[in-house]
Design an enzyme around this catalytic site. Structure first.
Site, PDB file in Angstrom:
ATOM      1  CB  CYS A 114       8.351  -1.287  -6.697  1.00 51.46           C
ATOM      2  SG  CYS A 114       6.771  -1.792  -6.007  1.00 51.46           S
ATOM      3  CG  HIS A 157       9.819  -0.975  -0.885  1.00 50.83           C
ATOM      4  ND1 HIS A 157      10.423  -0.339  -1.955  1.00 50.83           N
ATOM      5  CD2 HIS A 157       8.764  -1.656  -1.412  1.00 50.83           C
ATOM      6  CE1 HIS A 157       9.742  -0.609  -3.067  1.00 50.83           C
ATOM      7  NE2 HIS A 157       8.735  -1.420  -2.769  1.00 50.83           N
ATOM      8  CD  GLU A 158       7.661  -5.156   0.359  1.00 52.50           C
ATOM      9  OE1 GLU A 158       6.466  -5.325   0.047  1.00 52.50           O
ATOM     10  OE2 GLU A 158       8.548  -4.908  -0.478  1.00 52.50           O
ATOM     11  CG  HIS A 161       3.955  -1.674  -1.341  1.00 57.34           C
ATOM     12  ND1 HIS A 161       3.622  -0.948  -2.468  1.00 57.34           N
ATOM     13  CD2 HIS A 161       5.144  -2.261  -1.618  1.00 57.34           C
ATOM     14  CE1 HIS A 161       4.581  -1.095  -3.375  1.00 57.34           C
ATOM     15  NE2 HIS A 161       5.519  -1.873  -2.888  1.00 57.34           N
TER      16      HIS A 161
HETATM   17 NI    NI Z   1       7.245  -2.429  -3.900  1.00 54.49          NI
END
Ligand code: NI
Length: 187
Positions: A114, A157-158, A161
């Site tokens: 990341c 993954h995004e 966030h």
């Molecule tokens: Ni990330």
């Protein structure tokens, strides 16, 4: 232009916040931010520009990572065919949502990294193998796409966030490489 100096790192509270939905029509600032996040990914994948600007390579960048707590993320998954310039997936996603997903899970054999984490965190990050993603583009057009394996992992993954979740939250602390049966390991 976004550079590594603009990206906040783990420990910053914005990375743990649940980001707010964007309303349409988006503002000029939101459109510009989306464009700049994509420009960052393009630069980061261009060896000369990445070196010149001192960028780590990235395939996704979410607005909270530049300290903007809004549900926006840029995703640029390059072609896996060296003879093609056509990305596997490229767009700035506004208010992305996973509508459905496979029962089958998958993870990257190399683990995840990341741009907001300046250390290696070994371990499998188990996610859905396939997702149906709904998002809006900068013009407010609704898109519904099916993604599988690598691009599906990147988008998950995004979206994490946007919910204040870091990839290592998914890693089994006691046994980072433990896997249930049937999990696809993507090499
Ligand atoms: Ni990330």
């Amino acid at each position: 232009m976004i550079t590594m100096d603009d990206i906040i790192r783990e420990g910053h509270p914005t990375l743990r916040a649940v980001a707010k939905e964007v309303t349409f029509p988006i503002s000029d600032e939101e459109r510009q931010l989306g464009n700049e996040m994509m420009e960052f990914l393009e630069n980061s994948q261009d060896p000369e520009k990445a070196e010149e600007l001192d960028l780590r390579g990235g395939v996704g960048l979410a607005a909270p990572q530049v300290n903007v707590s809004k549900r926006m993320t840029a995703v640029l998954v390059p072609s896996d065919d060296p003879d093609s310039d056509e990305p596997v997936f490229k767009d700035v996603l506004y208010n992305p949502k996973i509508l459905s997903h496979s029962v089958k899970d998958a993870c990257l054999g190399e683990g995840e990294g990341c741009l907001s984490v300046d250390r290696d965190v070994p371990g499998y990050v188990v996610r859905h193998d396939k997702i149906t993603l709904r998002y809006f583009d900068a013009d407010g057009n609704k898109h519904k796409v099916r993604l599988r394996e690598y691009p599906a992992i990147v988008v998950q993954h995004e979206i994490d966030h946007l919910n204040g979740v870091m990839f290592y939250d998914h890693i089994n602390e006691d046994n980072p490489f433990a896997l249930n049966d049937g999990v696809l390991v993507i090499e």
